[in-house]
Structure formats: C-alpha cells, structure tokens
Design a protein around this motif. Structure first.
Motif, mmCIF file in Angstrom:
data_model
loop_
_atom_site.group_PDB
_atom_site.id
_atom_site.type_symbol
_atom_site.label_atom_id
_atom_site.label_comp_id
_atom_site.label_asym_id
_atom_site.label_seq_id
_atom_site.Cartn_x
_atom_site.Cartn_y
_atom_site.Cartn_z
ATOM 1 N N PRO A 1 3.563 -0.714 0.781
ATOM 2 C CA PRO A 1 4.446 -1.847 0.473
ATOM 3 C C PRO A 1 4.193 -3.098 1.318
ATOM 4 C CG PRO A 1 5.710 0.176 0.527
ATOM 5 C CD PRO A 1 4.332 0.502 1.046
ATOM 6 N N THR A 2 3.543 -2.944 2.467
ATOM 7 C CA THR A 2 3.298 -4.097 3.339
ATOM 8 C C THR A 2 1.829 -4.522 3.390
ATOM 9 O OG1 THR A 2 2.980 -2.710 5.302
ATOM 10 C CG2 THR A 2 5.241 -3.438 4.814
ATOM 11 N N LYS B 1 4.503 -7.833 -9.613
ATOM 12 C CA LYS B 1 4.962 -7.188 -8.377
ATOM 13 C C LYS B 1 5.771 -5.920 -8.674
ATOM 14 C CE LYS B 1 4.970 -7.755 -3.877
ATOM 15 N NZ LYS B 1 3.769 -7.526 -3.115
ATOM 16 N N GLU C 1 4.777 -2.253 -7.406
ATOM 17 C CA GLU C 1 5.712 -1.459 -6.606
ATOM 18 C C GLU C 1 6.011 -0.117 -7.271
ATOM 19 O OE1 GLU C 1 8.940 -4.208 -5.949
ATOM 20 O OE2 GLU C 1 7.819 -5.277 -4.400
ATOM 21 N N GLN C 2 6.011 -0.089 -8.600
ATOM 22 C CA GLN C 2 6.217 1.168 -9.319
ATOM 23 C C GLN C 2 5.026 2.110 -9.088
ATOM 24 O OE1 GLN C 2 6.715 0.745 -13.554
ATOM 25 N NE2 GLN C 2 7.456 2.830 -13.785
ATOM 26 N N ILE D 1 3.139 2.105 -6.435
ATOM 27 C CA ILE D 1 3.277 2.560 -5.049
ATOM 28 C C ILE D 1 4.270 3.717 -4.975
ATOM 29 C CG2 ILE D 1 4.141 1.927 -2.753
ATOM 30 C CD1 ILE D 1 2.990 -0.904 -3.287
ATOM 31 N N ALA D 2 5.409 3.570 -5.642
ATOM 32 C CA ALA D 2 6.432 4.624 -5.631
ATOM 33 C C ALA D 2 5.913 5.905 -6.279
ATOM 34 C CB ALA D 2 7.693 4.138 -6.339
#
Length: 148
Positions: A72-73, A98, A102-103, A105-106
């Motif tokens: 996330p970073t 974005k 992020e999805q 990443i999750a």
C-alpha cells in the motif's frame, strides 16, 4: 535578491523531492525483485528443478507477507512517471485506477495469509501456490508494463 533566494530555495526543495521519489522507486524495485527471487525459488520446486525445502518455502512466504504489508505504500503518487531500471515499468493505471489497484493488493494479501502455514510438503506446495501466483500475475498484467 529575495526572489533569487526564494527561487533557489524552491529549486533545492524540488530537487530534494525528486531524489526522495527516486529513492522510493529504488526501494520499491528492491522489494519487488526480492519477492520475485523468492517466487522463482518456489517455482523451481514446483517444476521439479529443485528439491522441496521447507526453509526456502517459509522464507519465501515471509517475504510475500512482508511485501503484502508494504504494497500500500510502495507506489505513492509522487513516484508516478519516474524512470525505472530494468525491463519493466509501472503502468499509469496504478494511479488512474487506485481502487482497482488497492483491490489487487488486498487480494494478494489474502492469498498470502491463506497460504501461510498450510504448506508442509511438495503436494501442499503444488496445491497452495497457484492461487497466490495467480494474484501476482493478475496485478502484473494490469499494473506493470514491459519495456520495449
């Protein structure tokens, strides 16, 4: 004279930000290369090129977990457009989509968590790793560009 000082200060701050952004990109690349190296070690076992080794599996899963926590970073807006070393570059879709990024990443983090602790031998490795690797590949297909 004051204008010259203000302009010089702004340029210095701007240059410092560029260096910081380039450092962030280098850290991101190092994180992803190390993750890829660990994925390669697992892939070699899956293909039968290397014998099964629990310590290698555990180390790889720990790296994947570390990457999942850091993802996330790793791609701040300020790193958009910075030239990368190597064969790949980041896609602008990381910042344009974005929520989708992020999805991914999750989903990757969930796949890592679901896999961790389940792999005990080559058979469980063969059963557990494809879904995790599919998460890696899905993100790469959408958010990474091959140069050339």
């Amino acid at each position: 004279m004051k204008r010259i000082i203000v302009v010089a200060a702004m340029l210095a701050l701007s240059a410092g930000a560029v260096v910081a952004d380039q450092n962030q990109v280098k850290q991101t690349q190092a994180q992803m290369k190390e993750t890829g190296k660990n994925a390669g070690a697992i892939a070699a076992m899956l293909k039968g090129e290397k014998p099964y080794d629990q310590a290698t599996v555990d180390a790889a899963l720990a790296r994947f977990e570390d990457t999942a926590k850091k993802l996330p970073t790793l791609f701040p807006e300020s790193s958009k457009g910075i030239k990368l070393e190597g064969d790949y570059s980041t896609s602008p879709k990381i910042w344009e989509d974005k929520a989708g990024f992020e999805q991914h990443i999750a989903s990757y983090a969930k796949a890592v968590a679901d896999t961790k602790g389940r792999v005990k031998d080559i058979d469980t490795l063969k059963a557990e790793m494809p879904p995790l690797f599919k998460q890696c590949g899905g993100c790469h297909e959408t958010y990474r560009l091959k140069k050339g």
